[in-house]
Design a protein around this motif. Structure first.
Motif: not given
Length: 227
Positions: A82-111
């Protein structure tokens, strides 16, 4: 006499203002955010500014992708799909060009959440005779990725201080587009705390590996030097 005093005061004020202006311009140059001679034109300054911030964002995204890959690998090795899947989903937010602040916040929270989950898993395994799944090869691979991520985070520190002194409005004035300006300001505020959290996680992961006969990649230990 009064006129002489007033003239001296005015001259001193002008000198201070000129000095402050030069200092601000120097900070921009050190960050690669432009500055320089006005005669070169605002367009050149704007291009340099945008390029400097764009590079910072690219490096930050790369560091986070490495970190998430490492967290995913460690979680898989510890039997936490489950945790491994969360990390992979968060990584997906960073694969579509320049991320927004909302996406960066979500990535930071997941980390942060993943770091807590891994820390608890390390403590649980170390403090009991549990024979749950432990993939040593996957753990070592996860350590390598996390070590690379922490190392890349560390390399960002030299420019984060300069960015932190500039608010989004200042970045916009130097030619940076709004989304990148907001993202850069977020990174300047958040990255130092994120790095400390990741250093703690990597330290515990290295200690866990050492006590469980797991190979520790050199990048994992070298990334911790200086902390």
């Amino acid at each position: 006499m009064n006129r002489r005093i007033l003239s001296a005061a005015l001259l001193a004020s002008a000198t201070v203002l000129a000095s402050n202006a030069s200092y601000a311009q120097l900070n921009l140059k050190q960050l690669g955010l432009g500055g320089g001679d006005n005669s070169s034109g605002n367009a050149a300054t704007g291009a340099a500014s945008a390029g400097g911030v764009s590079q910072l964002l690219q490096n930050y995204v790369g560091a986070n992708q490495q970190v998430l890959a490492g967290q995913s690998g460690l979680a898989s090795a510890m039997g936490l799909p489950g945790a491994a899947g969360q990390a992979q989903q968060a990584a997906g937010l960073l694969s579509g060009g320049t991320p927004s602040v909302s996406q960066l916040t979500q990535v930071g929270s997941t980390q942060q959440s993943l770091s807590q989950t891994l820390t608890q898993a390390f403590a649980s395994r170390s403090g009991s005779a549990s024979s749950g799944p432990l993939d040593k090869a996957a753990f070592s691979s996860g350590l390598e990725s996390l070590g690379k991520g922490v190392s890349q985070y560390s390399s960002l520190q030299s420019s984060l201080g300069s960015v932190g002194q500039m608010n989004p409005a200042s970045l916009l004035q130097s030619g940076v587009n709004p989304q990148n300006a907001q993202a850069a300001s977020y990174i300047a505020q958040s990255a130092p705390g994120q790095l400390q959290s990741l250093v703690s996680t990597l330290t515990q992961a290295v200690q866990f590996a050492s006590s469980h006969g797991i190979s520790v990649p050199s990048i994992a230990t070298s990334a911790l030097k200086g902390f």
